[in-house]
Scaffold this motif. Structure first.
Motif, PDB file in Angstrom:
ATOM      1  N   ARG A  54      25.763  60.683  73.715  1.00  0.00           N
ATOM      2  CA  ARG A  54      27.205  60.710  73.857  1.00  0.00           C
ATOM      3  C   ARG A  54      27.466  60.595  75.925  1.00  0.00           C
ATOM      4  NH1 ARG A  54      30.753  65.530  74.118  1.00  0.00           N
ATOM      5  NH2 ARG A  54      28.944  66.739  72.542  1.00  0.00           N
ATOM      6  N   LEU A  55      28.606  60.081  76.434  1.00  0.00           N
ATOM      7  CA  LEU A  55      28.709  60.383  77.808  1.00  0.00           C
ATOM      8  C   LEU A  55      30.274  60.702  78.170  1.00  0.00           C
ATOM      9  CD1 LEU A  55      27.696  59.252  80.912  1.00  0.00           C
ATOM     10  CD2 LEU A  55      28.709  57.509  80.340  1.00  0.00           C
ATOM     11  N   ILE A  56      30.020  61.752  79.011  1.00  0.00           N
ATOM     12  CA  ILE A  56      31.424  62.219  79.764  1.00  0.00           C
ATOM     13  C   ILE A  56      31.330  61.673  81.197  1.00  0.00           C
ATOM     14  CG2 ILE A  56      32.984  64.705  80.924  1.00  0.00           C
ATOM     15  CD1 ILE A  56      32.320  64.714  77.927  1.00  0.00           C
ATOM     16  N   ALA A 115      25.144  56.888  67.184  1.00  0.00           N
ATOM     17  CA  ALA A 115      24.031  56.624  67.876  1.00  0.00           C
ATOM     18  C   ALA A 115      23.118  55.599  66.890  1.00  0.00           C
ATOM     19  CB  ALA A 115      23.775  57.734  68.251  1.00  0.00           C
ATOM     20  N   ASP A 116      22.901  55.818  65.795  1.00  0.00           N
ATOM     21  CA  ASP A 116      22.668  55.204  64.582  1.00  0.00           C
ATOM     22  C   ASP A 116      22.560  53.724  64.513  1.00  0.00           C
ATOM     23  OD1 ASP A 116      21.427  57.599  64.776  1.00  0.00           O
ATOM     24  OD2 ASP A 116      22.459  57.936  62.359  1.00  0.00           O
ATOM     25  N   GLN A 117      24.262  53.480  65.087  1.00  0.00           N
ATOM     26  CA  GLN A 117      24.375  52.656  64.762  1.00  0.00           C
ATOM     27  C   GLN A 117      24.137  51.091  66.358  1.00  0.00           C
ATOM     28  OE1 GLN A 117      28.099  52.322  63.408  1.00  0.00           O
ATOM     29  NE2 GLN A 117      28.218  52.586  61.431  1.00  0.00           N
ATOM     30  N   GLY A 118      23.804  52.449  67.672  1.00  0.00           N
ATOM     31  CA  GLY A 118      23.497  51.785  68.580  1.00  0.00           C
ATOM     32  C   GLY A 118      24.749  51.742  69.503  1.00  0.00           C
ATOM     33  N   HIS A 119      25.831  52.804  69.649  1.00  0.00           N
ATOM     34  CA  HIS A 119      26.559  52.744  70.020  1.00  0.00           C
ATOM     35  C   HIS A 119      26.816  54.157  70.955  1.00  0.00           C
ATOM     36  CE1 HIS A 119      28.753  49.393  68.325  1.00  0.00           C
ATOM     37  NE2 HIS A 119      28.174  49.681  66.992  1.00  0.00           N
ATOM     38  N   LEU A 120      27.213  54.474  72.805  1.00  0.00           N
ATOM     39  CA  LEU A 120      27.086  54.726  72.980  1.00  0.00           C
ATOM     40  C   LEU A 120      28.175  56.016  72.795  1.00  0.00           C
ATOM     41  CD1 LEU A 120      25.812  57.468  74.765  1.00  0.00           C
ATOM     42  CD2 LEU A 120      26.847  55.568  76.892  1.00  0.00           C
ATOM     43  N   VAL A 121      28.803  56.416  72.706  1.00  0.00           N
ATOM     44  CA  VAL A 121      30.376  57.372  72.449  1.00  0.00           C
ATOM     45  C   VAL A 121      30.127  57.796  73.687  1.00  0.00           C
ATOM     46  CG1 VAL A 121      31.401  59.541  72.096  1.00  0.00           C
ATOM     47  CG2 VAL A 121      29.624  58.127  70.205  1.00  0.00           C
ATOM     48  N   VAL A 122      31.695  56.930  74.274  1.00  0.00           N
ATOM     49  CA  VAL A 122      32.028  57.538  75.937  1.00  0.00           C
ATOM     50  C   VAL A 122      33.734  58.952  75.384  1.00  0.00           C
ATOM     51  CG1 VAL A 122      31.019  55.818  76.787  1.00  0.00           C
ATOM     52  CG2 VAL A 122      33.460  55.448  75.725  1.00  0.00           C
ATOM     53  N   GLN A 123      33.807  59.725  76.047  1.00  0.00           N
ATOM     54  CA  GLN A 123      34.324  60.248  76.437  1.00  0.00           C
ATOM     55  C   GLN A 123      35.079  60.444  77.856  1.00  0.00           C
ATOM     56  OE1 GLN A 123      32.977  64.010  74.706  1.00  0.00           O
ATOM     57  NE2 GLN A 123      35.061  64.587  74.600  1.00  0.00           N
ATOM     58  N   PRO A 124      36.570  61.137  78.439  1.00  0.00           N
ATOM     59  CA  PRO A 124      37.569  61.916  79.420  1.00  0.00           C
ATOM     60  C   PRO A 124      37.247  63.176  78.954  1.00  0.00           C
ATOM     61  CG  PRO A 124      39.038  61.111  77.578  1.00  0.00           C
ATOM     62  CD  PRO A 124      37.567  60.476  76.805  1.00  0.00           C
ATOM     63  N   ARG A 125      37.901  63.141  80.088  1.00  0.00           N
ATOM     64  CA  ARG A 125      38.121  64.250  80.405  1.00  0.00           C
ATOM     65  C   ARG A 125      39.061  64.739  80.672  1.00  0.00           C
ATOM     66  NH1 ARG A 125      35.046  66.467  85.381  1.00  0.00           N
ATOM     67  NH2 ARG A 125      35.134  68.140  84.569  1.00  0.00           N
ATOM     68  N   MET A 126      40.355  64.703  80.003  1.00  0.00           N
ATOM     69  CA  MET A 126      41.331  64.628  79.552  1.00  0.00           C
ATOM     70  C   MET A 126      42.595  65.775  79.075  1.00  0.00           C
ATOM     71  SD  MET A 126      43.901  61.571  77.529  1.00  0.00           S
ATOM     72  CE  MET A 126      42.714  59.799  78.884  1.00  0.00           C
ATOM     73  N   ALA A 167      37.956  53.379  82.745  1.00  0.00           N
ATOM     74  CA  ALA A 167      36.397  54.027  82.880  1.00  0.00           C
ATOM     75  C   ALA A 167      35.849  54.026  81.292  1.00  0.00           C
ATOM     76  CB  ALA A 167      36.582  55.116  83.762  1.00  0.00           C
ATOM     77  N   LEU A 168      36.649  54.645  80.199  1.00  0.00           N
ATOM     78  CA  LEU A 168      35.202  54.247  79.626  1.00  0.00           C
ATOM     79  C   LEU A 168      35.484  53.289  78.864  1.00  0.00           C
ATOM     80  CD1 LEU A 168      38.522  56.618  76.916  1.00  0.00           C
ATOM     81  CD2 LEU A 168      36.045  57.091  78.160  1.00  0.00           C
ATOM     82  N   GLU A 169      36.132  51.197  79.241  1.00  0.00           N
ATOM     83  CA  GLU A 169      35.424  50.745  78.356  1.00  0.00           C
ATOM     84  C   GLU A 169      34.549  50.131  79.514  1.00  0.00           C
ATOM     85  OE1 GLU A 169      39.201  48.752  78.352  1.00  0.00           O
ATOM     86  OE2 GLU A 169      39.437  49.208  76.347  1.00  0.00           O
ATOM     87  N   TYR A 170      34.951  50.119  80.676  1.00  0.00           N
ATOM     88  CA  TYR A 170      33.826  49.873  81.943  1.00  0.00           C
ATOM     89  C   TYR A 170      32.325  50.647  81.229  1.00  0.00           C
ATOM     90  CZ  TYR A 170      31.000  49.422  85.951  1.00  0.00           C
ATOM     91  OH  TYR A 170      29.440  49.410  86.510  1.00  0.00           O
ATOM     92  N   ALA A 171      32.247  52.130  80.792  1.00  0.00           N
ATOM     93  CA  ALA A 171      30.989  52.103  80.912  1.00  0.00           C
ATOM     94  C   ALA A 171      30.351  52.170  79.233  1.00  0.00           C
ATOM     95  CB  ALA A 171      31.012  54.038  80.516  1.00  0.00           C
ATOM     96  N   SER A 172      31.213  51.889  78.684  1.00  0.00           N
ATOM     97  CA  SER A 172      30.736  51.277  77.243  1.00  0.00           C
ATOM     98  C   SER A 172      30.103  50.754  77.294  1.00  0.00           C
ATOM     99  CB  SER A 172      32.087  51.364  76.449  1.00  0.00           C
ATOM    100  OG  SER A 172      31.459  50.963  75.177  1.00  0.00           O
ATOM    101  N   GLN A 173      31.434  48.252  78.122  1.00  0.00           N
ATOM    102  CA  GLN A 173      30.499  48.067  78.178  1.00  0.00           C
ATOM    103  C   GLN A 173      29.105  48.093  79.268  1.00  0.00           C
ATOM    104  OE1 GLN A 173      33.136  45.230  80.190  1.00  0.00           O
ATOM    105  NE2 GLN A 173      34.642  45.600  78.417  1.00  0.00           N
TER     106      GLN A 173
END
Length: 431
Positions: free
Chosen positions: A272-274, A13-24, A293-299
């Motif tokens: 963070r986003l599930i 987050a400090d580096q400006g990134h949203l962490v994305v995570q699957p329910r896998m 889905a992870l890559e789309y959410a991140s983009q």
């Protein structure tokens, strides 16, 4: 190898990134390892997930063992039943400081799960004494609270081997849908306070995307404000869940809804986003669908505008904050022991989850979606919200009304069906 889940998310987050995570979760170790490796290799900042199977969730370990022996597919990973060496091999070379792994389970009786996590030095999981009790079965709330007290205190022993245990509240996802955001915020926050009271210092607080983007922004701001005001540890972050209810059936509808969740996370300062995938309405998603889905959410998140400061917006005077604060204050004034306070609050109806049929839920509060898409109370029961509740005119909610509300989000995003600006599935990422 020490992997600090909370520190990893904060650093991203400090580096400006949203962490994305699957329910896998997959029952077969080789498949589970493949899923973790694919998540790690995705073009996004990710964390891994071991979602457990339903037998392990309810403590039916004999059934889990039988399924493994007979080669039956499971809907998740049976971490208690697989030998520790098997799971260690799944994680070896995948888990690391750049890729922590969280265990997700859904159990009101999770002591065996926690022992398994500790043997494997898995330092992150989620749940809660309320949110993993009321929606999922008939375990008495008092038993669920005692179980989670014991598990929290057990989990703190991870520090003896150099691991800071992390717990995520599931309270922001109660019933998945049709619980007004103020109560989601209040339960998520109260579960975090419960965890902290029992020795957990690294926390995340959940909030599930609901029916109106503006109301969701108010809710996340309210949750962050409550944490700043009352949470006794500075080590916390907020995790958004893509919509947990009846999901859109069309590819375009599913991804527009996921995109909205990603933007909600960024604009509210959530870390963070599930994610959910385009397959959610039909079946368990594949590894490839999860990665997409992870890559789309991140983009999508990378294109969204972050708040001006780490605490903006502050949720001042919003209807959601006022309701959530009233609920939290009422519960915290019941008893200094938060476990006892939660139990008494449900007995008195100070917390009351609409449409939840658990015996320990009063079942008097009711909610509905108004013409603007906001979730409002139609009946507050004994909730301490008199004079401040965001509610419409008194109305009786019938089965047809409830069914209509349950499918509101699917209709909204599927009608008319449309793709993402004309993009097809293969063009969503790297296209």
């Amino acid at each position: 190898m020490t992997v600090d889940f909370g520190e990893f998310v904060r650093r991203a987050a400090d580096q400006g990134h949203l962490v994305v995570q699957p329910r896998m979760g997959f029952g077969a170790p080789e498949r589970m390892r493949e899923g973790l490796a694919a998540t790690k290799a995705a073009h996004a900042v990710t964390v891994g997930t071991l979602t457990l199977d339903s037998y392990t969730r309810v403590g039916d370990l004999d059934a889990a063992a039988t399924a493994l022996r007979e080669g039956t597919d499971l809907n998740g990973y049976p971490v208690v039943t697989h030998p520790p060496a098997t799971t260690a091999a799944v994680l070896d070379g995948v888990r690391g400081p750049d890729f922590p792994v969280q265990v997700r389970h859904g159990s009101a009786t999770p002591i065996d799960i926690f022992w398994a996590l500790m043997r494997l030095r898995l330092g992150a999981t989620e749940g809660g004494p309320v949110s993993y009790c009321l929606p999922y079965g008939r375990t008495p709330l008092a038993d669920g609270i005692r179980n989670w007290e014991a598990c929290c205190e057990l989990y703190t022993r991870m520090r003896e081997v150099g691991v800071e245990p992390h717990l995520e509240t599931f309270g922001g996802c109660m019933m998945g849908q049709l619980c007004p955001p103020s109560q989601l915020v209040a339960i998520s926050f109260l579960e975090a306070m419960f965890f902290a009271q029992h020795g957990i210092r690294s926390l995340s607080l959940s909030y599930a995307q609901q029916t109106d983007p503006t109301q969701d922004q108010e809710a996340v701001a309210a949750l962050r404000r409550l944490c700043r005001e009352l949470l006794p540890t500075p080590d916390w972050h907020v995790v958004i869940y893509a919509y947990m209810g009846v999901y859109p059936e069309t590819f375009g509808g599913a991804y527009r809804l996921l995109g909205q969740a990603a933007r909600l996370a960024v604009t509210t300062g959530a870390e963070r986003l599930i994610v959910k995938t385009a397959a959610e309405a039909r079946r368990i998603p594949t590894i490839a669908e999860n990665v997409l889905a992870l890559e789309y959410a991140s983009q999508t998140a990378a294109k969204a505008t972050a708040p001006d400061g780490p605490d903006a917006p502050d949720g001042a005077d919003s209807a959601v904050y006022q309701e959530a604060r009233a609920l939290v204050d009422a519960v915290l004034h019941v008893d200094q022991d938060i476990g006892r306070a939660l139990r008494t609050a449900f007995q008195c109806g100070y917390l009351d989850v609409p449409y939840c049929v658990h015996p320990d839920n009063a079942g008097r509060a009711r909610s509905y979606i108004d013409s603007d898409g906001r979730l409002r109370w139609s009946d507050i029961g004994s909730l301490p919200l008199a004079g401040i509740a965001e509610r419409g005119p008194a109305k009786k909610i019938g089965s047809a009304d409830l069914l209509n509300d349950l499918f509101y989000v699917r209709r909204k995003f599927d009608e008319p069906p449309q793709e993402l600006g004309g993009a097809q599935e293969g063009e969503l990422v790297h296209g």
